[in-house]
Design a protein around this motif. Sequence first.
Motif, mmCIF file in Angstrom:
data_model
loop_
_atom_site.group_PDB
_atom_site.id
_atom_site.type_symbol
_atom_site.label_atom_id
_atom_site.label_comp_id
_atom_site.label_asym_id
_atom_site.label_seq_id
_atom_site.Cartn_x
_atom_site.Cartn_y
_atom_site.Cartn_z
ATOM 1 N N ARG A 195 70.451 72.971 -31.986
ATOM 2 C CA ARG A 195 71.143 72.251 -33.056
ATOM 3 C C ARG A 195 70.750 70.773 -33.051
ATOM 4 N NH1 ARG A 195 75.094 76.023 -31.111
ATOM 5 N NH2 ARG A 195 75.925 77.361 -32.768
ATOM 6 N N ALA A 207 71.060 80.047 -33.115
ATOM 7 C CA ALA A 207 71.860 79.129 -32.305
ATOM 8 C C ALA A 207 72.951 79.877 -31.540
ATOM 9 C CB ALA A 207 72.474 78.065 -33.194
ATOM 10 N N GLY A 241 71.800 76.808 -27.401
ATOM 11 C CA GLY A 241 72.173 76.659 -28.800
ATOM 12 C C GLY A 241 72.455 75.210 -29.148
#
Length: 483
Positions: free
Chosen positions: A301, A283, A297
């Motif tokens: 997530r 990430a 990233g």
Amino acid sequence: MVGTLVAVIPAAGQSATGKPVAGLVWAACPEDVVVPPTVQLPVQCAKVPVPLDYRDPDGTQIELMVSRIASTKPEKRRGVLMFNPGGPGGTGLDQPAFLVSKGLPTGVTDAYDLIGMDTRGVGHSAPVSCGFTADDGYWANIPPYASDDAAVTRQAEIARDVAERCAANDTDGRLRHLSTANMARDLDRIRAALGEEKASFYGASYGSALGAAYTSMFPDTTDRVVLDSIIGDTHLDRAGLRRFALGMEQTFPDFAKWAAARHESYGLGRTPQQVRRTYLTLAERLDRTPTPDGLTGALLRQITFGSLYNEIQYPNLARIWQTYLDPGEASRAKAATAPNPQDNALTVFLAVTCNDVEWPEDVDTYRRAVAQDRKRFPLFGAASANITPCAFWKHEPAEPPVAVNDKGRRNVLILQNRHDPVTPLAGGRLLREKFEERSRLVTVNESGHGVYVLGGNACALNLTTTYLVDGKMPAGDRTCQRG
């Protein structure tokens, strides 16, 4: 914010609807109402008129579409069981048929007419739109992960633009009337239109908040109430949104353990700790250098968070990680500038969430929260604490959030998985405390979002079915072990 509304709204327990329509005309449902082929019971739909503004019950009316799978056992029929699948913004017309296809026990289908619906603003019930397009890159319920203060500032500009776009698209003035309290009033209007003195209710995720509001406002006309996967109150506020990060921290280890046991296949880490490091490293790398096809990233997530909803999604999540560990292998088509298929759901989510409760307007408030939660909950805290369009919403709440009513007979059964990424156990415990002796909490030692029928836990299934069919509430709070 501007546009404060001040008026007298029908109080809890009073008729919120003026003169409810008597009787409904049932017909075939629209073609987009999905009925799985395994469901052999007929599904019908009807429309229920309700006031757009309950302060003016004889003013502008909108129509809500409801669906019905009628009981075929009149000798066993108790009444109606209304459903809400969550959101706010999720269509519910297909919810009864969906749950029947997943194994809703016949004891329930015999005892009740199953009533699904599109709540106000959704689908076939006076739909609303902010005009989101497929390439907006905006998530209404959880903003992107903010890796630093500058990311919060950038998100604030996006959030302001979204709020302004929603206001500009609201040409018929419906958005201000989307709230949990009004949806609860709609439920009582539907009950009356069905000709029932009382109605039972099952709500999951946001549906738990709607159900909590419904039985709090109308304790005398609600029968058996089951609330599943609990937000923690009658509305979603900043505290509830920030608990998403707690839920991910508690649920992620289940995936990490699963992935570590399959390291030879996916290569994500031989131990749960190594899998966690893989996630954080990947990430952070994507924060610095997104892939050519647009994976950031923040998006990784978001994908990981959503994949923790059900263990059946673990293999695909592992494959996604595996793909992006080698950037050269990644390939995804970019979305074109076209209407976003989730536009309606995202619009309703924003309207209800922003209208239900006051949200801070100061960007620094969110910067501080993001910095705090980035440290407390490294996996997802800087996303769920980030700023939303509610900070810039045009309308102030028309009324305070519905207060949980703890007076009345014990009729609220609360179901909660111990590990749930979006509604952690803390939410179930909070609502249990607020309802006091009106409720019982069933804590299930399982992982994922959703308990009854979809969760697959035998103990929770049996307890809930027994309550819905026979009215037998657990004598005290219960814990169900895995299996």
